[in-house]
Scaffold this motif. Structure first.
Motif, PDB file in Angstrom:
ATOM      1  N   VAL A  28     -24.378  -4.762  25.035  1.00  0.00           N
ATOM      2  CA  VAL A  28     -25.789  -5.094  25.219  1.00  0.00           C
ATOM      3  C   VAL A  28     -26.285  -4.362  26.456  1.00  0.00           C
ATOM      4  CG1 VAL A  28     -27.464  -6.934  25.569  1.00  0.00           C
ATOM      5  CG2 VAL A  28     -25.402  -7.387  24.226  1.00  0.00           C
ATOM      6  N   LEU A  29     -27.331  -3.572  26.288  1.00  0.00           N
ATOM      7  CA  LEU A  29     -27.966  -2.890  27.413  1.00  0.00           C
ATOM      8  C   LEU A  29     -29.207  -3.690  27.773  1.00  0.00           C
ATOM      9  CD1 LEU A  29     -28.035  -0.432  29.306  1.00  0.00           C
ATOM     10  CD2 LEU A  29     -29.394   0.733  27.575  1.00  0.00           C
ATOM     11  N   LEU A  30     -29.319  -4.082  29.040  1.00  0.00           N
ATOM     12  CA  LEU A  30     -30.436  -4.905  29.505  1.00  0.00           C
ATOM     13  C   LEU A  30     -31.531  -4.052  30.123  1.00  0.00           C
ATOM     14  CD1 LEU A  30     -28.446  -7.845  31.130  1.00  0.00           C
ATOM     15  CD2 LEU A  30     -29.336  -7.658  28.807  1.00  0.00           C
ATOM     16  N   ARG A  34     -28.286  -3.024  33.382  1.00  0.00           N
ATOM     17  CA  ARG A  34     -26.917  -3.516  33.292  1.00  0.00           C
ATOM     18  C   ARG A  34     -26.392  -3.389  31.866  1.00  0.00           C
ATOM     19  NH1 ARG A  34     -26.861  -9.347  35.620  1.00  0.00           N
ATOM     20  NH2 ARG A  34     -28.943  -9.341  34.720  1.00  0.00           N
ATOM     21  N   THR A  35     -25.069  -3.241  31.758  1.00  0.00           N
ATOM     22  CA  THR A  35     -24.394  -3.164  30.469  1.00  0.00           C
ATOM     23  C   THR A  35     -23.425  -4.329  30.361  1.00  0.00           C
ATOM     24  OG1 THR A  35     -24.522  -0.749  30.493  1.00  0.00           O
ATOM     25  CG2 THR A  35     -22.916  -1.734  29.009  1.00  0.00           C
ATOM     26  N   LEU A  36     -23.567  -5.105  29.292  1.00  0.00           N
ATOM     27  CA  LEU A  36     -22.680  -6.239  29.042  1.00  0.00           C
ATOM     28  C   LEU A  36     -21.892  -5.979  27.770  1.00  0.00           C
ATOM     29  CD1 LEU A  36     -25.214  -9.165  29.606  1.00  0.00           C
ATOM     30  CD2 LEU A  36     -23.600  -8.232  31.264  1.00  0.00           C
ATOM     31  N   ILE A  37     -20.633  -6.417  27.772  1.00  0.00           N
ATOM     32  CA  ILE A  37     -19.795  -6.322  26.581  1.00  0.00           C
ATOM     33  C   ILE A  37     -19.177  -7.687  26.361  1.00  0.00           C
ATOM     34  CG2 ILE A  37     -17.747  -5.268  25.560  1.00  0.00           C
ATOM     35  CD1 ILE A  37     -18.375  -2.762  27.227  1.00  0.00           C
ATOM     36  N   GLY A  38     -19.359  -8.218  25.149  1.00  0.00           N
ATOM     37  CA  GLY A  38     -18.799  -9.529  24.845  1.00  0.00           C
ATOM     38  C   GLY A  38     -18.923  -9.852  23.373  1.00  0.00           C
ATOM     39  N   PHE A  39     -18.387 -11.005  22.996  1.00  0.00           N
ATOM     40  CA  PHE A  39     -18.431 -11.446  21.608  1.00  0.00           C
ATOM     41  C   PHE A  39     -19.711 -12.244  21.377  1.00  0.00           C
ATOM     42  CE2 PHE A  39     -14.015 -10.538  22.293  1.00  0.00           C
ATOM     43  CZ  PHE A  39     -13.631  -9.924  21.100  1.00  0.00           C
ATOM     44  N   LEU A  40     -20.501 -11.815  20.393  1.00  0.00           N
ATOM     45  CA  LEU A  40     -21.750 -12.487  20.059  1.00  0.00           C
ATOM     46  C   LEU A  40     -21.414 -13.816  19.390  1.00  0.00           C
ATOM     47  CD1 LEU A  40     -24.855 -12.267  19.930  1.00  0.00           C
ATOM     48  CD2 LEU A  40     -24.583 -11.258  17.658  1.00  0.00           C
ATOM     49  N   PHE A  46     -35.816 -15.662  18.760  1.00  0.00           N
ATOM     50  CA  PHE A  46     -36.388 -14.885  19.856  1.00  0.00           C
ATOM     51  C   PHE A  46     -35.433 -13.801  20.341  1.00  0.00           C
ATOM     52  CE2 PHE A  46     -38.098 -19.231  20.176  1.00  0.00           C
ATOM     53  CZ  PHE A  46     -39.413 -18.944  19.856  1.00  0.00           C
ATOM     54  N   ALA A  47     -34.319 -13.621  19.652  1.00  0.00           N
ATOM     55  CA  ALA A  47     -33.264 -12.668  20.001  1.00  0.00           C
ATOM     56  C   ALA A  47     -32.556 -13.054  21.287  1.00  0.00           C
ATOM     57  CB  ALA A  47     -33.800 -11.237  20.075  1.00  0.00           C
ATOM     58  N   ASN A  48     -32.622 -14.335  21.671  1.00  0.00           N
ATOM     59  CA  ASN A  48     -31.798 -14.813  22.775  1.00  0.00           C
ATOM     60  C   ASN A  48     -30.351 -14.781  22.302  1.00  0.00           C
ATOM     61  OD1 ASN A  48     -34.058 -15.445  24.421  1.00  0.00           O
ATOM     62  ND2 ASN A  48     -34.293 -17.378  23.335  1.00  0.00           N
ATOM     63  N   LEU A  49     -29.456 -14.301  23.152  1.00  0.00           N
ATOM     64  CA  LEU A  49     -28.061 -14.114  22.768  1.00  0.00           C
ATOM     65  C   LEU A  49     -27.142 -14.988  23.606  1.00  0.00           C
ATOM     66  CD1 LEU A  49     -27.974 -10.201  22.944  1.00  0.00           C
ATOM     67  CD2 LEU A  49     -28.552 -11.597  20.957  1.00  0.00           C
ATOM     68  N   VAL A  50     -26.050 -15.413  23.009  1.00  0.00           N
ATOM     69  CA  VAL A  50     -24.961 -16.041  23.745  1.00  0.00           C
ATOM     70  C   VAL A  50     -23.749 -15.158  23.534  1.00  0.00           C
ATOM     71  CG1 VAL A  50     -23.475 -18.047  24.014  1.00  0.00           C
ATOM     72  CG2 VAL A  50     -25.896 -18.367  23.471  1.00  0.00           C
ATOM     73  N   LEU A  51     -23.212 -14.636  24.635  1.00  0.00           N
ATOM     74  CA  LEU A  51     -22.023 -13.790  24.594  1.00  0.00           C
ATOM     75  C   LEU A  51     -20.869 -14.533  25.240  1.00  0.00           C
ATOM     76  CD1 LEU A  51     -23.624 -10.436  25.792  1.00  0.00           C
ATOM     77  CD2 LEU A  51     -23.026 -11.044  23.458  1.00  0.00           C
ATOM     78  N   PRO A  68     -15.636  -9.485  35.150  1.00  0.00           N
ATOM     79  CA  PRO A  68     -15.633 -10.604  34.198  1.00  0.00           C
ATOM     80  C   PRO A  68     -16.809 -11.548  34.478  1.00  0.00           C
ATOM     81  CG  PRO A  68     -13.504 -10.382  35.305  1.00  0.00           C
ATOM     82  CD  PRO A  68     -14.454  -9.468  35.998  1.00  0.00           C
ATOM     83  N   ARG A  69     -17.548 -11.916  33.423  1.00  0.00           N
ATOM     84  CA  ARG A  69     -18.708 -12.800  33.561  1.00  0.00           C
ATOM     85  C   ARG A  69     -18.591 -14.062  32.716  1.00  0.00           C
ATOM     86  NH1 ARG A  69     -20.849 -11.252  38.204  1.00  0.00           N
ATOM     87  NH2 ARG A  69     -21.715  -9.162  38.153  1.00  0.00           N
ATOM     88  N   GLY A  70     -17.622 -14.153  31.813  1.00  0.00           N
ATOM     89  CA  GLY A  70     -17.427 -15.353  31.005  1.00  0.00           C
ATOM     90  C   GLY A  70     -18.497 -15.507  29.944  1.00  0.00           C
ATOM     91  N   ILE A  71     -19.046 -16.720  29.813  1.00  0.00           N
ATOM     92  CA  ILE A  71     -20.125 -16.963  28.855  1.00  0.00           C
ATOM     93  C   ILE A  71     -21.433 -16.525  29.500  1.00  0.00           C
ATOM     94  CG2 ILE A  71     -21.422 -18.726  27.603  1.00  0.00           C
ATOM     95  CD1 ILE A  71     -18.829 -20.260  27.273  1.00  0.00           C
ATOM     96  N   PHE A  72     -22.207 -15.764  28.752  1.00  0.00           N
ATOM     97  CA  PHE A  72     -23.416 -15.158  29.296  1.00  0.00           C
ATOM     98  C   PHE A  72     -24.555 -15.395  28.314  1.00  0.00           C
ATOM     99  CE2 PHE A  72     -25.955 -11.980  31.429  1.00  0.00           C
ATOM    100  CZ  PHE A  72     -25.375 -11.853  32.679  1.00  0.00           C
ATOM    101  N   ILE A  73     -25.655 -15.950  28.794  1.00  0.00           N
ATOM    102  CA  ILE A  73     -26.836 -16.160  27.969  1.00  0.00           C
ATOM    103  C   ILE A  73     -27.867 -15.112  28.360  1.00  0.00           C
ATOM    104  CG2 ILE A  73     -28.687 -17.755  27.360  1.00  0.00           C
ATOM    105  CD1 ILE A  73     -26.715 -20.030  28.076  1.00  0.00           C
ATOM    106  N   VAL A  74     -28.354 -14.379  27.361  1.00  0.00           N
ATOM    107  CA  VAL A  74     -29.300 -13.291  27.604  1.00  0.00           C
ATOM    108  C   VAL A  74     -30.616 -13.623  26.923  1.00  0.00           C
ATOM    109  CG1 VAL A  74     -29.745 -10.823  27.323  1.00  0.00           C
ATOM    110  CG2 VAL A  74     -27.397 -11.638  27.618  1.00  0.00           C
ATOM    111  N   ARG A  75     -31.683 -13.613  27.690  1.00  0.00           N
ATOM    112  CA  ARG A  75     -33.011 -13.826  27.114  1.00  0.00           C
ATOM    113  C   ARG A  75     -33.381 -12.596  26.277  1.00  0.00           C
ATOM    114  NH1 ARG A  75     -37.704 -17.154  29.346  1.00  0.00           N
ATOM    115  NH2 ARG A  75     -39.475 -16.287  28.229  1.00  0.00           N
ATOM    116  N   GLY A  76     -33.867 -12.830  25.078  1.00  0.00           N
ATOM    117  CA  GLY A  76     -34.125 -11.751  24.129  1.00  0.00           C
ATOM    118  C   GLY A  76     -35.029 -10.655  24.645  1.00  0.00           C
TER     119      GLY A  76
END
Length: 147
Positions: A28-30, A34-40, A46-51, A68-76
């Protein structure tokens, strides 16, 4: 008269089309770069994501480091790009992974050299009578404010 049935369309509009991508590894490119890599794990209308098992990847040249960031919530509205990572090809890269301390130091030096180059550019323009507004004092509409 003979009627034929229409072929079924498997296309789902909007974020609903991402349901098939749940539990897959994504990049995910924000908007802030920033670049995040994780399991969707979840997505909404609203395309809000939980990684989950998320890392923030920092690139400098041909080197990278993961925080490492663990669980990450991204606003769409902050998502610029979302793409699935091919797990078979993930390790086939010309990039070199380094420890996070090294990559953060390289990032700091890179940002410092960019700022110095930007200063030099502004001074050269100023000497020629051209003044560029600084982006840190401009609002979203390009209007310059003095604070």
């Amino acid at each position: 008269m003979r009627f034929t049935s229409r072929p079924k369309m498997n296309y789902m509009p909007g974020t609903a089309s991402l349901i098939e991508d749940i539990d897959k590894k994504h990049l995910v490119l924000l908007r802030d770069g920033r670049t995040l890599i994780g399991f969707l794990r979840s997505i909404d209308q609203f395309a809000n994501l939980v990684l989950q098992q998320t890392v923030e990847r920092i690139h400098v040249g041909k080197r990278y480091g993961d925080i490492p960031r663990g669980i990450f919530i991204v606003r769409g509205e902050n998502v610029v790009l979302l793409g699935e990572i091919d797990l078979e090809k993930e390790s086939d890269t010309s990039l070199q992974q380094v420890c996070i301390e090294d990559i953060l130091e390289e990032q700091r030096l890179q940002q410092q050299s960019r700022q110095e180059a930007e200063k030099t550019k502004h001074l050269a323009l100023k000497e020629r009578g051209l003044v560029m507004p600084r982006p840190d004092i401009m609002d979203d509409y390009g209007v310059q404010h003095q604070y």
